[in-house]
Design a protein around this motif. Structure first.
Motif, PDB file in Angstrom:
ATOM      1  N   VAL A   1      -9.057   5.360  -5.184  1.00 50.96           N
ATOM      2  CA  VAL A   1      -8.199   4.362  -5.828  1.00 50.96           C
ATOM      3  C   VAL A   1      -9.057   3.135  -6.114  1.00 50.96           C
ATOM      4  O   VAL A   1      -9.492   2.435  -5.198  1.00 50.96           O
TER       5      VAL A   1
ATOM      6  N   GLY B   1       0.809  -1.214   0.000  1.00 51.29           N
ATOM      7  CA  GLY B   1       0.000   0.000   0.000  1.00 51.29           C
ATOM      8  C   GLY B   1       0.840   1.260   0.000  1.00 51.29           C
ATOM      9  O   GLY B   1       0.519   2.242  -0.691  1.00 51.29           O
TER      10      GLY B   1
ATOM     11  N   LEU C   1       1.078   4.629  -2.416  1.00 51.90           N
ATOM     12  CA  LEU C   1       0.988   5.987  -1.864  1.00 51.90           C
ATOM     13  C   LEU C   1       2.163   6.857  -2.299  1.00 51.90           C
ATOM     14  O   LEU C   1       2.032   8.089  -2.377  1.00 51.90           O
TER      15      LEU C   1
ATOM     16  N   LYS D   1      -0.699   8.909  -6.082  1.00 49.39           N
ATOM     17  CA  LYS D   1      -1.133   8.033  -4.994  1.00 49.39           C
ATOM     18  C   LYS D   1      -2.145   6.973  -5.456  1.00 49.39           C
ATOM     19  O   LYS D   1      -3.061   6.584  -4.732  1.00 49.39           O
TER      20      LYS D   1
ATOM     21  N   THR E   1     -10.827   4.167  -1.218  1.00 48.88           N
ATOM     22  CA  THR E   1     -10.589   3.013  -2.085  1.00 48.88           C
ATOM     23  C   THR E   1     -11.910   2.411  -2.558  1.00 48.88           C
ATOM     24  O   THR E   1     -12.941   2.522  -1.893  1.00 48.88           O
TER      25      THR E   1
ATOM     26  N   LEU F   1      -3.331   2.250   2.284  1.00 51.20           N
ATOM     27  CA  LEU F   1      -3.838   3.312   1.405  1.00 51.20           C
ATOM     28  C   LEU F   1      -4.812   4.220   2.149  1.00 51.20           C
ATOM     29  O   LEU F   1      -4.726   5.449   2.059  1.00 51.20           O
TER      30      LEU F   1
END
Length: 308
Positions: free
Chosen positions: A145, A127, A131, A136, A177, A170
């Motif tokens: 994401v 993760g 980032l 990112k 996410t 993340l």
């Protein structure tokens, strides 16, 4: 030189475990002078029953210590009981037994230990690699994401924790996410390719990151990405775990975003040291963890020099 060591590997065609077992054998011979003929390594072929038979044979032929890479981590309890009855210490590697089982060894002073790496750390590092990219992981700039997760064997702690903690890292880093796709690839490159191809076909440009629980599946995913006309680090990111030579070379050549070095040198050496400590009557802890290392373009050449 007359010490007898029995070793079971869950399956020989796992590339990472091939590197591991070769280093383990080499270290037992060079560091401790154990005769090559007294180190027996068995291929359990992904079959726990096959591995149980191999362990039975080792114990009946009076090995001094066992080093086991389990097919199924849940088999640890019965195997430990069997080894305890036979008076043979056992070192488990790579596949971590349940926490309650580890605790039992300490509570009952059983001659058993686990040598591995912290799977939470490997997921966290995946993760963090995302980032550390310029956007990112958010290519389309929507603040989210959107990812696919290609998992290993669902029974293993490594697969579970790498899946969980890569995404946690993340989110802890401030990113939202969206899970578009998640399937088990069972550590296999062909399955990784198939699953990545399926995810790319379903979600197209919306898919921004592919996480793979190991490098073999990541290599398969790379094939699928290229076949779909996508370009890693230009319109999609790809990360794995293990730091296989081909993957580290890909990271150096901007064909993969990163991986996490699963230090088989350190783990193999520690497993051998713990096994010999058992045999020599030394005090042994029940758990030993070896750190992972993040691998990105910045340090890929250094890692490649170490593993080649």
């Amino acid at each position: 030189s007359d010490l007898k060591v029995g070793i079971c590997i869950y399956k020989f065609n796992d590339y990472f475990m091939t590197l591991y077992r070769e280093e383990l054998k080499s270290y037992l011979m060079s560091q401790y002078g154990i005769a090559e003929g007294n180190i027996t390594i068995m291929d359990s072929k992904g079959d726990q029953e096959e591995q149980n038979t191999q362990i039975d044979n080792f114990l009946s032929h009076d090995v001094d210590v066992l080093i086991l890479n389990l097919v199924q981590a849940s088999a640890a309890e019965s195997i430990v009981n069997q080894c305890k009855e036979a008076g043979v210490p056992v070192v488990f590697i790579n596949r971590e037994p349940e926490e309650s089982e580890l605790k039992r060894w300490a509570d009952e002073a059983i001659a058993a230990a686990y040598v591995g790496a912290d799977a939470e750390q490997s997921g966290t590092f995946q993760g963090e690699i995302i980032l550390e990219t310029p956007n990112k992981g958010d290519f389309n700039g929507d603040g989210v994401v959107s990812y696919a997760m290609i998992m290993g064997d669902p029974e293993t702690v490594d697969a579970q924790y790498r899946t969980e903690f890569s995404i946690k890292a993340l989110e802890d880093g401030g990113m939202k996410t969206e899970k578009l796709f998640e399937q088990h690839g069972d550590w296999d490159q062909t399955r990784g390719q198939e699953l990545a191809a399926s995810a790319l076909a379903q979600y197209g440009d919306k898919l921004e990151v592919i996480f793979c629980n190991n490098d073999a599946m990541a290599l398969g995913a790379l094939q699928a990405i290229e076949a779909a006309g996508r370009t890693v680090n230009k319109d999609i990111y790809l990360v794995g775990v293990d730091a296989l030579v081909e993957v580290v070379e890909n990271v150096m050549n901007d064909k993969m975003t990163g991986t996490v070095f699963n230090d088989y040198f350190g783990q193999a050496h520690k497993a051998a040291d713990v096994a010999l400590d058992f045999v020599n009557g030394k005090d042994v802890d029940n758990v030993y963890m070896v750190d992972y290392v993040k691998v990105t373009a910045e340090n890929a050449s250094e890692i490649l020099e170490l593993i080649k």
